[in-house]
Scaffold this motif. Structure first.
Motif, mmCIF file in Angstrom:
data_model
loop_
_atom_site.group_PDB
_atom_site.id
_atom_site.type_symbol
_atom_site.label_atom_id
_atom_site.label_comp_id
_atom_site.label_asym_id
_atom_site.label_seq_id
_atom_site.Cartn_x
_atom_site.Cartn_y
_atom_site.Cartn_z
ATOM 1 N N ALA A 94 0.841 -1.200 0.000
ATOM 2 C CA ALA A 94 0.000 0.000 0.000
ATOM 3 C C ALA A 94 0.879 1.254 0.000
ATOM 4 O O ALA A 94 0.597 2.235 -0.711
ATOM 5 C CB ALA A 94 -0.940 0.002 1.207
ATOM 6 N N GLY A 95 1.955 1.276 0.776
ATOM 7 C CA GLY A 95 2.877 2.408 0.790
ATOM 8 C C GLY A 95 3.548 2.598 -0.567
ATOM 9 O O GLY A 95 3.707 3.728 -1.042
ATOM 10 N N ALA A 131 0.973 4.088 -2.933
ATOM 11 C CA ALA A 131 0.771 5.505 -2.634
ATOM 12 C C ALA A 131 1.961 6.331 -3.138
ATOM 13 O O ALA A 131 1.782 7.404 -3.722
ATOM 14 C CB ALA A 131 0.568 5.704 -1.127
ATOM 15 N N ARG A 159 1.836 9.217 -6.017
ATOM 16 C CA ARG A 159 2.363 10.555 -5.756
ATOM 17 C C ARG A 159 3.428 10.927 -6.797
ATOM 18 O O ARG A 159 3.471 12.059 -7.264
ATOM 19 C CB ARG A 159 2.951 10.592 -4.333
ATOM 20 C CG ARG A 159 3.552 11.912 -3.954
ATOM 21 C CD ARG A 159 2.479 12.979 -3.775
ATOM 22 N NE ARG A 159 3.117 14.244 -3.467
ATOM 23 C CZ ARG A 159 2.801 15.386 -4.026
ATOM 24 N NH1 ARG A 159 1.836 15.435 -4.909
ATOM 25 N NH2 ARG A 159 3.418 16.491 -3.705
#
Length: 160
Positions: A19-20, A23, A27
């Protein structure tokens, strides 16, 4: 059971890491869209190269503006010497004539050099006179109407 106690936190940690990473990737894509203008187009999408290109263009424009500024300074002298201040005074030269058909026109440059033209209209004839003007004065005596035209022509200058 030991395997389960180790596998579950490892799985949770892997999901959080995934998930990181997702993300961070989203970004990065947003930042890439925002800086696409800096990177330019084409196969070499390099922000530094694009910046160097734009700096070169700005330097070229600065040189061009400097050259044009020099040309404008040279043109200013020619404009000041141009006969560009004009005034016309219309009047009745004779008491028995109406319609203000006579006139005096002053045409001068910034220094007050130029000429005054007068046309005197009578019943049977019309006469035209030209008088030179240097620094706002004439060697030939000016009539009141010619003086008024000259004063009006010179009054549109800031330093008159």
């Amino acid at each position: 059971m030991t395997t389960t106690t180790v596998a579950v936190p490892a799985l949770i940690l892997a999901v959080l890491a995934l998930a990181g990473a997702a993300a961070a990737w989203l970004r990065l894509r947003a930042v890439q869209r925002q800086f696409r203008v800096l990177w330019g187009e084409g196969p070499q999408r390099d922000a530094a190269a694009t910046m160097r290109m734009h700096i070169g263009r700005i330097d070229a424009l600065d040189d061009r503006v400097t050259r044009l500024d020099g040309r404008v300074d040279g043109i200013g002298e020619h404009v000041a010497a141009g006969l560009r201040h004009v005034a016309v005074v219309r009047y009745d030269a004779f008491g028995d004539m109406g319609g203000r058909l006579s006139f005096s026109a002053a045409i001068v440059d910034d220094a007050g050099d130029g000429l005054v033209l007068s046309s005197i209209h009578a019943r049977g004839e019309s006469r035209t006179y030209a008088k030179g003007v240097v620094a706002g004065r004439s060697e030939i005596t000016l009539t009141p109407e010619e003086q008024q035209a000259l004063a009006s022509a010179r009054s549109d200058r800031a330093d008159a």
